[in-house]
Design a protein around this motif. Sequence first.
Motif, short mmCIF file in Angstrom:
data_model
loop_
_atom_site.label_atom_id
_atom_site.label_comp_id
_atom_site.label_asym_id
_atom_site.label_seq_id
_atom_site.Cartn_x
_atom_site.Cartn_y
_atom_site.Cartn_z
N PRO A 271 -3.70 23.34 40.53
CA PRO A 271 -3.83 24.48 39.63
C PRO A 271 -3.06 25.67 40.16
O PRO A 271 -3.10 25.97 41.36
CB PRO A 271 -5.35 24.73 39.61
CG PRO A 271 -5.87 24.11 40.86
CD PRO A 271 -4.97 22.96 41.17
N ALA B 24 -6.45 17.39 30.32
CA ALA B 24 -7.29 17.40 31.53
C ALA B 24 -7.39 15.98 32.12
O ALA B 24 -7.47 15.01 31.37
CB ALA B 24 -8.68 17.93 31.19
N PRO B 25 -7.36 15.87 33.43
CA PRO B 25 -7.23 16.94 34.43
C PRO B 25 -5.81 17.16 34.95
O PRO B 25 -5.58 18.04 35.76
CB PRO B 25 -8.11 16.42 35.56
CG PRO B 25 -7.87 14.94 35.54
CD PRO B 25 -7.71 14.57 34.07
N VAL C 223 -2.23 23.19 35.53
CA VAL C 223 -1.89 22.38 36.71
C VAL C 223 -0.39 22.09 36.66
O VAL C 223 0.14 21.66 35.62
CB VAL C 223 -2.70 21.07 36.72
CG1 VAL C 223 -2.32 20.22 37.93
CG2 VAL C 223 -4.19 21.37 36.73
N TRP D 198 -4.39 20.54 32.97
CA TRP D 198 -5.27 21.67 32.72
C TRP D 198 -6.63 21.39 33.34
O TRP D 198 -7.16 20.28 33.21
CB TRP D 198 -5.41 21.88 31.20
CG TRP D 198 -6.27 23.04 30.79
CD1 TRP D 198 -6.29 24.29 31.35
CD2 TRP D 198 -7.22 23.05 29.72
NE1 TRP D 198 -7.20 25.08 30.68
CE2 TRP D 198 -7.78 24.36 29.68
CE3 TRP D 198 -7.65 22.10 28.79
CZ2 TRP D 198 -8.75 24.72 28.75
CZ3 TRP D 198 -8.60 22.47 27.86
CH2 TRP D 198 -9.14 23.76 27.84
N ARG D 199 -7.17 22.39 34.02
CA ARG D 199 -8.52 22.32 34.55
C ARG D 199 -9.41 23.21 33.67
O ARG D 199 -9.46 24.43 33.87
CB ARG D 199 -8.56 22.81 36.00
CG ARG D 199 -7.70 21.99 36.96
CD ARG D 199 -8.40 20.75 37.47
NE ARG D 199 -7.52 19.98 38.34
CZ ARG D 199 -7.40 20.18 39.66
NH1 ARG D 199 -8.09 21.16 40.24
NH2 ARG D 199 -6.60 19.43 40.38
N GLU E 260 -12.56 23.76 33.38
CA GLU E 260 -13.67 24.50 34.00
C GLU E 260 -13.19 25.77 34.68
O GLU E 260 -13.94 26.73 34.82
CB GLU E 260 -14.40 23.60 35.00
CG GLU E 260 -13.59 23.15 36.21
CD GLU E 260 -12.69 21.95 35.95
OE1 GLU E 260 -12.11 21.43 36.92
OE2 GLU E 260 -12.57 21.54 34.77
N GLU E 261 -11.91 25.81 35.07
CA GLU E 261 -11.34 27.00 35.70
C GLU E 261 -10.33 27.68 34.79
O GLU E 261 -9.84 28.76 35.11
CB GLU E 261 -10.63 26.60 37.00
CG GLU E 261 -11.46 25.77 37.96
CD GLU E 261 -10.58 25.02 38.97
OE1 GLU E 261 -9.41 25.41 39.15
OE2 GLU E 261 -11.06 24.04 39.56
#
Length: 305
Positions: free
Chosen positions: A25, A49-50, A61, A53-54, A56-57
């Motif tokens: 990230p 994801a993942p 990425v 793109w993360r 949760e944050e």
Amino acid sequence: MENESKQSMVFGDVEVIRVVEWQGPLVPAREFVPEAGEQVWKDNEDWLAPDHWRPEEDQAVVALQSWVLRSAGRTVLVDTGVGNGRERPGSQRFHHWQGDFLGALDRAGIRPEDIDVVVNTHLHVDHVGWNTRDEAGEWVPTFPRAQYLLPAADDFHYGPRGGYGKTGRADERLMYEDSVAPVHRTGQAVLWDGVHRIDENLTLESAPGHTPGSSVLRLASGGERAVFVGDILHSPVQILDPAHNSCFCADPAGAAATRRRILARAADERELVVPAHFAGQGAVEVRAEGDGFALTRWAAYGPGR
């Protein structure tokens, strides 16, 4: 992620080796591609994801990586990463960066003296860093036998007669002085514009917008094709709508037009699209869909040669 195992693809007579120095990230997604709204990321979370793109944050990425092409009896290195120990006061991430780029090359079976040609798709700090290395306090070319192909428009824009010579931006001045000027001094730099043929399989083409001299490298061999697009794409969400620029595009209208043109040709000719910073599999085939494009398949790696 370090490149502990060789990731290789073959296109006709050309072997392509992926060399990953780092991936993870980097920046909030909506800062990275400001024109792509929150819903775009959420609607495509199942495949973003993942690797890209993360959620949760809310972090995009990315990968710092290079590509080594074995073509027509020569070894070509496409982009050279950030470089170690650089003064980059305007970029907290890359300031005094310490990575293992040469180790990643070595694990792929490539030594600096094996490189015949270095291609810088454009002259941003994360694409030219390992052009040189520090020897006893002096920046010298990392690849002693290589010809360095530099886009002429970027060389002017970022050099003393253009960008930093006029604006005084510290990072541009430092980048040029530690990563570009040394290959000029040794006579290894070759400036090009428009179209530059490297060999029967590889051709460089100007593709301005992200920077004045941004370029793509086209590979065509044995009926198979790939296009190394540098920073024309930073995230897969830009494939869905090519009008969406990254936060780093110097000429937004020009970058969007170039992006659409490159993707349209890639879809028509079934070129594998190889961006500089895609994490995960790192390269993708696309097709036209509506006003934009869709992803057909990700790259598949084999054992190489």
